[in-house]
Write a protein that holds these residues in place. Structure first.
Motif, short mmCIF file in Angstrom:
data_model
loop_
_atom_site.label_atom_id
_atom_site.label_comp_id
_atom_site.label_asym_id
_atom_site.label_seq_id
_atom_site.Cartn_x
_atom_site.Cartn_y
_atom_site.Cartn_z
N TYR A 30 0.81 -1.22 0.00
CA TYR A 30 0.00 0.00 0.00
C TYR A 30 0.85 1.27 0.00
CZ TYR A 30 -3.68 3.27 1.26
OH TYR A 30 -4.56 4.32 1.28
N THR A 31 1.96 1.25 0.72
CA THR A 31 2.76 2.46 0.86
C THR A 31 3.85 2.60 -0.20
OG1 THR A 31 4.24 1.37 2.43
CG2 THR A 31 2.39 2.62 3.34
N LEU A 32 4.19 1.50 -0.88
CA LEU A 32 5.29 1.57 -1.84
C LEU A 32 4.94 1.02 -3.22
CD1 LEU A 32 8.15 0.37 0.52
CD2 LEU A 32 7.69 2.71 -0.20
N LEU A 33 4.48 -0.20 -3.26
CA LEU A 33 4.37 -0.89 -4.55
C LEU A 33 3.23 -0.40 -5.42
CD1 LEU A 33 5.17 -4.51 -3.32
CD2 LEU A 33 6.73 -2.80 -4.30
N CYS A 34 2.14 0.03 -4.83
CA CYS A 34 0.99 0.45 -5.66
C CYS A 34 1.07 1.93 -6.04
CB CYS A 34 -0.33 0.14 -4.95
SG CYS A 34 -0.73 1.24 -3.59
N ARG A 35 2.12 2.60 -5.63
CA ARG A 35 2.27 4.02 -5.97
C ARG A 35 3.12 4.19 -7.22
NH1 ARG A 35 2.81 7.51 -0.48
NH2 ARG A 35 1.05 6.55 0.59
N GLU A 36 2.78 5.19 -7.99
CA GLU A 36 3.57 5.48 -9.17
C GLU A 36 4.77 6.34 -8.79
OE1 GLU A 36 1.43 6.92 -12.53
OE2 GLU A 36 -0.27 5.59 -12.15
N VAL A 37 5.81 6.23 -9.58
CA VAL A 37 7.01 7.03 -9.36
C VAL A 37 6.69 8.48 -9.68
CG1 VAL A 37 9.41 7.40 -10.04
CG2 VAL A 37 8.49 5.07 -9.88
N LYS A 42 10.78 13.96 -2.37
CA LYS A 42 10.00 14.90 -1.57
C LYS A 42 10.12 14.51 -0.10
CE LYS A 42 6.59 15.40 -5.24
NZ LYS A 42 5.22 15.08 -5.64
N ALA A 43 10.39 15.51 0.73
CA ALA A 43 10.47 15.25 2.17
C ALA A 43 9.97 16.47 2.93
CB ALA A 43 11.91 14.94 2.57
N ASP A 44 9.32 16.21 4.04
CA ASP A 44 8.91 17.26 4.97
C ASP A 44 9.24 16.76 6.37
OD1 ASP A 44 7.78 19.24 6.50
OD2 ASP A 44 5.95 19.37 5.29
N LEU A 45 10.33 17.25 6.90
CA LEU A 45 10.81 16.76 8.19
C LEU A 45 10.48 17.71 9.34
CD1 LEU A 45 14.25 15.33 7.01
CD2 LEU A 45 12.05 14.17 7.19
N ARG A 46 9.52 18.60 9.12
CA ARG A 46 9.06 19.47 10.20
C ARG A 46 8.21 18.65 11.16
NH1 ARG A 46 5.60 23.67 7.48
NH2 ARG A 46 5.17 21.90 6.13
N LEU A 47 8.52 18.74 12.41
CA LEU A 47 7.80 17.96 13.42
C LEU A 47 6.42 18.56 13.69
CD1 LEU A 47 8.05 15.57 15.34
CD2 LEU A 47 8.99 17.12 17.03
N MET A 48 5.38 17.74 13.56
CA MET A 48 4.00 18.10 13.85
C MET A 48 3.53 19.33 13.06
SD MET A 48 3.46 15.61 15.63
CE MET A 48 2.49 15.21 17.02
N TRP A 49 3.90 19.41 11.82
CA TRP A 49 3.58 20.58 11.01
C TRP A 49 2.07 20.73 10.79
CZ3 TRP A 49 1.09 19.79 6.41
CH2 TRP A 49 1.15 18.50 5.88
N ALA A 50 1.35 19.64 10.72
CA ALA A 50 -0.10 19.73 10.48
C ALA A 50 -0.80 20.40 11.66
CB ALA A 50 -0.68 18.34 10.24
N VAL A 109 10.08 4.03 9.30
CA VAL A 109 11.31 4.67 8.79
C VAL A 109 11.72 4.01 7.48
CG1 VAL A 109 13.79 4.93 9.22
CG2 VAL A 109 12.15 5.54 11.00
N PHE A 110 11.67 2.68 7.44
CA PHE A 110 11.99 1.96 6.20
C PHE A 110 11.09 2.41 5.06
CE2 PHE A 110 10.58 -1.55 3.46
CZ PHE A 110 11.75 -1.78 2.76
N VAL A 111 9.80 2.50 5.32
CA VAL A 111 8.84 2.91 4.29
C VAL A 111 9.13 4.34 3.85
CG1 VAL A 111 6.41 3.51 3.88
CG2 VAL A 111 7.00 1.31 4.92
N GLU A 112 9.33 5.25 4.80
CA GLU A 112 9.56 6.66 4.46
C GLU A 112 10.85 6.84 3.66
OE1 GLU A 112 7.30 9.11 4.93
OE2 GLU A 112 6.01 7.55 5.75
N ILE A 113 11.92 6.17 4.05
CA ILE A 113 13.19 6.28 3.31
C ILE A 113 13.04 5.69 1.91
CG2 ILE A 113 15.56 5.41 3.22
CD1 ILE A 113 15.66 5.79 6.27
N THR A 114 12.32 4.57 1.82
CA THR A 114 12.09 3.96 0.51
C THR A 114 11.22 4.86 -0.37
OG1 THR A 114 12.29 1.78 1.53
CG2 THR A 114 11.35 1.86 -0.68
N GLN A 115 10.19 5.48 0.22
CA GLN A 115 9.38 6.41 -0.55
C GLN A 115 10.24 7.56 -1.07
OE1 GLN A 115 6.20 7.62 2.10
NE2 GLN A 115 4.81 6.08 1.28
N TYR A 116 11.13 8.04 -0.25
CA TYR A 116 11.99 9.16 -0.66
C TYR A 116 12.95 8.74 -1.78
CZ TYR A 116 15.29 13.00 -0.53
OH TYR A 116 16.08 14.05 -0.89
N THR A 117 13.63 7.61 -1.57
CA THR A 117 14.65 7.21 -2.55
C THR A 117 14.06 6.75 -3.87
OG1 THR A 117 14.75 4.99 -1.60
CG2 THR A 117 16.36 6.59 -0.80
#
Length: 161
Positions: A30-37, A42-50, A109-117
């Protein structure tokens, strides 16, 4: 009917492990394989920005908070189904909640880093925190369910209805 129930009870740990592994594969799908490149990293590392957007009156704050709630809900099953493993790691021996929180956050963390890379989504620090919170909540739900199950089973064995 009793035979089927007995088989389920005898194999409950195997069934739980199978459900857990299937859910981890679902998370990865759901988080990696079904998404298109996408078009870039893209990264947003601001803590609790929402939440800051909510307090400053940003027009999209409800949608952003909704994503955080979805991230919390997304890993609740992970915390519920986390296998009961006898660990020989002394640090986690009496802190199962900390183990589940840590593994949930490491998976995130694995998912987020993989999404980024792989350019398959927005890498966010808030996602890691919300997913960790979801796995932690799932752990506590599993504790409550186990206590209810035990109390129900014990009362039925005593003939109490």
């Amino acid at each position: 009917m009793k035979k089927n129930t007995r088989l389920l009870i005898e194999h409950r740990h195997k069934i739980a492990l199978l459900l857990f592994v299937a859910y981890v594969f679902f998370i990865i799908y759901y988080t990696l394989l079904c998404r298109e490149v996408g078009n870039g990293h893209k990264a947003d590392l601001r803590l609790m920005w929402a939440y800051r957007e909510m307090f400053t009156g940003h027009p999209e704050w409800k949608e952003d908070i909704g994503y955080n709630v979805k991230n919390i809900l997304f890993l609740i099953p992970f915390g519920i189904c986390f296998p009961k493993i006898n660990l020989h790691i002394s640090f986690f021996r009496d802190k199962r909640w900390l183990l589940i929180l840590s593994v949930g956050m490491l998976l995130s963390v694995f998912v987020e880093i993989t999404q980024y890379t792989t350019c398959r989504g927005l890498c966010e620090l808030d996602d890691v925190l919300c997913n960790g919170l979801g796995s932690f909540i799932g752990y506590w739900i599993s504790i409550v369910l186990r206590k209810v199950w035990t109390a129900t089973r014990d009362s039925s064995n005593l003939g109490v209805r």
